[in-house]
Design an enzyme around this catalytic site. Structure first.
Site, PDB file in Angstrom:
ATOM      1  N   CYS A   2       0.972  -1.172   0.228  1.00  0.00           N
ATOM      2  CA  CYS A   2       0.101   0.355  -0.078  1.00  0.00           C
ATOM      3  C   CYS A   2       0.840   1.128   0.190  1.00  0.00           C
ATOM      4  CB  CYS A   2      -0.891   0.027   1.547  1.00  0.00           C
ATOM      5  SG  CYS A   2      -1.482  -0.905   1.419  1.00  0.00           S
ATOM      6  N   ARG A  27       4.509  -0.611  -4.636  1.00  0.00           N
ATOM      7  CA  ARG A  27       3.724  -0.828  -3.108  1.00  0.00           C
ATOM      8  C   ARG A  27       3.013  -1.522  -3.055  1.00  0.00           C
ATOM      9  NH1 ARG A  27       7.318   1.961   0.438  1.00  0.00           N
ATOM     10  NH2 ARG A  27       5.616   0.981   2.087  1.00  0.00           N
ATOM     11  N   TRP A  73      -2.553  -2.277  -2.280  1.00  0.00           N
ATOM     12  CA  TRP A  73      -2.273  -4.654  -2.386  1.00  0.00           C
ATOM     13  C   TRP A  73      -3.501  -5.163  -0.818  1.00  0.00           C
ATOM     14  CZ3 TRP A  73      -0.931  -8.139   0.997  1.00  0.00           C
ATOM     15  CH2 TRP A  73       0.162  -9.635   0.647  1.00  0.00           C
ATOM     16  N   ASN A  99      -2.301   2.260   5.443  1.00  0.00           N
ATOM     17  CA  ASN A  99      -1.383   1.011   5.328  1.00  0.00           C
ATOM     18  C   ASN A  99      -1.027   0.771   6.717  1.00  0.00           C
ATOM     19  OD1 ASN A  99       0.496  -0.886   4.739  1.00  0.00           O
ATOM     20  ND2 ASN A  99       2.459   0.717   4.544  1.00  0.00           N
ATOM     21  N   GLY A 100      -1.454  -0.960   6.786  1.00  0.00           N
ATOM     22  CA  GLY A 100      -1.235  -1.807   8.072  1.00  0.00           C
ATOM     23  C   GLY A 100      -2.505  -2.919   8.115  1.00  0.00           C
ATOM     24  N   GLU A 485      17.275 -18.755  -6.367  1.00  0.00           N
ATOM     25  CA  GLU A 485      16.762 -17.092  -6.519  1.00  0.00           C
ATOM     26  C   GLU A 485      16.603 -17.075  -8.481  1.00  0.00           C
ATOM     27  OE1 GLU A 485      16.067 -14.433  -5.418  1.00  0.00           O
ATOM     28  OE2 GLU A 485      16.442 -12.757  -6.888  1.00  0.00           O
ATOM     29  N   LYS A 489      13.274 -15.807  -9.704  1.00  0.00           N
ATOM     30  CA  LYS A 489      12.860 -14.776 -10.324  1.00  0.00           C
ATOM     31  C   LYS A 489      11.551 -15.506 -12.012  1.00  0.00           C
ATOM     32  CE  LYS A 489      14.222 -11.834  -8.941  1.00  0.00           C
ATOM     33  NZ  LYS A 489      13.982 -11.702  -7.769  1.00  0.00           N
ATOM     34  N   GLU A 492       8.118 -15.232 -10.137  1.00  0.00           N
ATOM     35  CA  GLU A 492       7.613 -14.405  -9.573  1.00  0.00           C
ATOM     36  C   GLU A 492       7.333 -13.428 -11.006  1.00  0.00           C
ATOM     37  OE1 GLU A 492       9.751 -11.937  -6.209  1.00  0.00           O
ATOM     38  OE2 GLU A 492      10.744 -12.538  -7.756  1.00  0.00           O
ATOM     39  N   HIS A 508      16.481 -37.284  -5.209  1.00  0.00           N
ATOM     40  CA  HIS A 508      15.815 -37.759  -4.005  1.00  0.00           C
ATOM     41  C   HIS A 508      13.975 -37.206  -4.154  1.00  0.00           C
ATOM     42  CE1 HIS A 508      18.833 -39.241  -1.774  1.00  0.00           C
ATOM     43  NE2 HIS A 508      19.167 -38.076  -1.496  1.00  0.00           N
ATOM     44  N   LYS A 607       6.327  -4.554  -3.566  1.00  0.00           N
ATOM     45  CA  LYS A 607       7.686  -4.558  -3.159  1.00  0.00           C
ATOM     46  C   LYS A 607       7.833  -4.618  -1.815  1.00  0.00           C
ATOM     47  CE  LYS A 607      11.488  -3.268  -5.183  1.00  0.00           C
ATOM     48  NZ  LYS A 607      12.123  -4.807  -5.017  1.00  0.00           N
TER      49      LYS A 607
HETATM   50  C1  G6P Z   1       8.670  -9.802  -1.237  1.00  0.00           C
HETATM   51  C2  G6P Z   1       9.294  -8.392  -2.859  1.00  0.00           C
HETATM   52  C3  G6P Z   1      10.905  -9.194  -2.939  1.00  0.00           C
HETATM   53  C4  G6P Z   1      11.753  -9.372  -2.085  1.00  0.00           C
HETATM   54  C5  G6P Z   1      11.145  -9.131  -0.052  1.00  0.00           C
HETATM   55  C6  G6P Z   1      11.686  -9.121   0.318  1.00  0.00           C
HETATM   56  O1  G6P Z   1       8.324 -10.392  -1.060  1.00  0.00           O
HETATM   57  O2  G6P Z   1       8.908  -8.540  -3.151  1.00  0.00           O
HETATM   58  O3  G6P Z   1      11.225  -8.942  -4.128  1.00  0.00           O
HETATM   59  O4  G6P Z   1      12.716 -10.309  -1.713  1.00  0.00           O
HETATM   60  O5  G6P Z   1       9.475  -8.583  -0.036  1.00  0.00           O
HETATM   61  O6  G6P Z   1      11.753  -8.290   0.931  1.00  0.00           O
HETATM   62  P1  G6P Z   1      12.980  -7.134   1.426  1.00  0.00           P
HETATM   63  O7  G6P Z   1      12.494  -5.192   1.137  1.00  0.00           O
HETATM   64  O8  G6P Z   1      12.783  -7.018   3.068  1.00  0.00           O
HETATM   65  O9  G6P Z   1      14.232  -7.928   1.053  1.00  0.00           O
END
Ligand code: G6P
Length: 612
Positions: A2, A27, A73, A99-100, A485, A489, A492, A508, A607
């Site tokens: 948000c 956000r 969000w 937001n929250g 990772e 990616k 996501e 396994h 984000k």
């Molecule tokens: C969200 C974002 C990710 C990020 C994660 C942790 O899921 O989409 O890209 O890695 O939060 O965020 P931070 O700001 O704590 O690294």
């Protein structure tokens, strides 16, 4: 999670709010809305992105010099026009954005319903604005006092802004566990979730602390208090961010810009911390704590998402180079599982945003238990950066693409420096190896540049695999977290199901999934386990899997057996992740573009995850 923006001043609020919402859209982008005060209080809100709101308001009255905007969000209540913010109070006199999460909203709603309040949305936020109005009317309080009083009854997290139709010279903001920044311009004020919508108007900001309430009035200026009405002295900071850092700069997406920025951002992260000519590495923030860390029982690293993957690389680095025991925890699990923790432990929290609710709570818990808390954070002045006992910024500049790229390599660079500094100080690293690590790290930005020149080849490869439904990523040692990772990616941003696995663990379980349709991306640069990883590739090939191998430029064998190879320059093993992750970022990016996915704002994600 948000985005919040509010304005009071001589300019037309609408333009500032819309531009601000566009900057904050990363956000959350389930819905967007604004409230404007111009005699009446006009609220316009729409499901979907900020552009939907712009289209919707084209023929509306958008005048007003005081207003606020929100991009959502969804938590409580599905993403639709009704649940979008702002929300009105019962009489329509007040409006709020939030937001929250108000955790006790159900109890408050019940009490308010008994008092005759009716609610139009399913949100926790609407309950809060009704509560504020109830208190304001019942006790005949000013808006500021009513907000303060209401917040003492709230359990949960909030960054809020409240406007009052009867008071056209006042915005009230408050925060607890969700960020809120005040911008101070020339006879104008701003409130926002972060500095990105403020920077084009002013570089003077105040970061609100938990349970602070701010009243912004053109006549009376800034009044800062706690929720129990103790007067607070505002501390004004100067922002160092520049506007071009918030633009795409000619790239099709922020994510692509951020991938290509990595030679620069890795250099920025090392600036003043590494000197290959003089042969030293140092981290200012670490100096005062280094002895304590070297002599600690153990280090725990807590993080979420991509930051959790860099934490895993941190574990490998610190154990390998500094010989200090490390455990890595998902912040969300760590905080709720009653961990054994004391003053002899060190907790490192890693967060790009510095606002992730679970990571913040893990840091708070660690502090309560007496552990030293060290932050590795990108956003300057963020909540985690301010809470920790010490820390280092990764200095990557604003990361706007929801999928993290340059922050990951910044975190890994920082962790590499940290492991080197601690290892050398502890005597766990020989002089020769320490200087070799310094020399190699200094060359990483140039080598990343070389990897980026394979972009065309990776785009062609993406064309072959854009239609796939599943993918497997395998790596060993330092490249295992890179496999995780790479898989993250891909899922996501392209919505392809992908799993990352330690290559040897494939036998396994995941091996059962392999057939002629399954692309298997193997990160195969490890010299210490070269034959083993070559055998893993043979196992995949024997089951007709398609192997895409990330190899280094010395490779002789794997290039003969893999179906496709992407070559990266050779470096020493502990630094390999900084290079091997780059082709995986590019591969996901191109596949997502080919599948017409919204690369910078993938569905359902946000984000900065400021709720649990
Ligand atoms: C969200 C974002 C990710 C990020 C994660 C942790 O899921 O989409 O890209 O890695 O939060 O965020 P931070 O700001 O704590 O690294």
């Amino acid at each position: 999670m948000c985005g919040i923006i509010a304005y009071i001043g001589p300019k037309n609020a609408y333009d500032i709010l819309i531009e601000g919402l566009r900057r904050l859209e990363y956000r959350g982008y389930d819905s967007a809305g604004i409230a404007l005060l111009n005699g009446d209080m006009n609220v316009y809100k729409k499901k979907g992105k900020v552009q939907e709101l712009v289209d919707y308001t084209r023929d509306k009255n958008v005048n007003g010099h005081l207003g606020m905007g929100h991009t959502r969000w969804a938590t409580h209540g599905r993403p639709d026009d009704v649940n979008a913010h702002p929300h009105y109070s019962g009489s329509g006199r007040l409006a709020i954005i939030h937001n929250g999460i108000i955790e006790n909203y159900a109890t408050l709603k019940e009490v308010l319903s008994r008092l005759g309040h009716t609610f139009t949305s399913e949100t926790d936020t609407e309950v809060l604005v009704h509560l504020i109005e109830e208190i304001q009317n019942r006790e005949n309080l000013s808006l500021g006092d009513a907000v303060r009083k209401a917040l003492t009854k709230v359990i949960g997290a909030y960054a809020i802004v409240v406007m009052d139709r009867e008071n056209p010279d006042l915005i009230v903001g408050a925060r607890k566990s969700s960020p809120l920044v005040v911008g101070i311009g020339e006879k104008e004020f701003f409130l926002a979730s972060d500095a990105s919508p403020i920077i084009e108007h002013t570089n003077k900001v105040i970061y609100l602390e938990d349970e602070q309430v701010v009243e912004l009035s053109l006549k009376d200026g800034i009044e800062l208090t706690t929720i129990s009405n103790e007067i607070q002295k505002p501390v004004i900071h100067e922002l160092e961010m520049s506007l071009d850092q918030l633009e795409k700069g000619g790239f099709a997406h922020f994510m692509l810009k951020e991938i290509f920025q990595q030679p620069q951002t890795i250099s920025d992260c090392m600036r003043g911390r590494l000197n290959a000519v003089e042969g030293w590495a140092r981290l200012g923030g670490l100096e005062e704590h280094a002895n304590k860390i070297i002599n600690a029982n153990r280090i725990i690293i807590a993080a979420c998402g991509t930051s959790w993957h860099s934490a895993l690389i941190g574990e490998y680095l610190i154990e390998d180079l500094a010989r200090i025991p490390v455990e890595v925890e998902y912040a969300s699990e760590f905080r709720y599982r009653n961990p054994i923790l004391g003053p002899q432990d060190i907790v490192i929290v890693i967060s790009q945003s510095g606002e992730t609710a679970d990571t913040l709570a893990a840091a708070e818990l660690a502090r309560e238990k007496g552990a030293l808390v060290y932050g590795i954070v990108n956003v300057v002045g963020s909540s985690i950066a301010r809470l920790t006992d010490g820390g280092s910024y990764i200095h990557c500049g604003p990361e706007i693409g929801v999928a993290s790229t340059k922050a990951f390599t910044g975190q890994v660079t920082l962790l590499s420096l940290m492991a080197m500094v601690l290892g050398y100080r502890k005597g766990a690293l020989s002089n020769t190896y320490y200087h070799q690590l310094i020399a190699e790290l200094a060359q990483i930005p140039g080598k990343v540049e070389q990897v980026l020149s394979a972009d065309g080849q990776i785009r062609e490869l993406a064309q072959k695999f854009a239609g796939t439904n599943n993918a497997l990523y395998l790596g060993r040692g330092y490249n295992f977290p890179v496999a995780l990772e790479g898989a993250l990616k891909l899922k996501e941003i392209s919505y392809i199901h992908a799993e990352g696995y330690p290559a040897a663990e494939m036998k396994h379980g995941p091996i059962a999934l392999i057939d002629e349709n399954m692309p298997v991306i193997v990160i195969a640069t490890n010299r210490s386990a070269y034959e083993k990883i070559a055998s893993n590739i043979m196992e995949v090939k024997a089951r007709k899997g398609i192997v895409i191998a990330i190899i280094d430029d010395r490779d002789q064998e794997i290039r003969k057996i893999a179906d496709y190879c992407i070559e990266i320059p050779t470096t020493i093993e502990p630094l390999t992740p900084l290079l091997s992750v780059i082709p995986l970022q590019l591969l996901s990016y191109h596949i997502a573009v080919l599948r017409s996915c919204d690369v910078d704002q993938p569905r359902n994600l946000a984000k900065s995850v400021t709720v649990e």
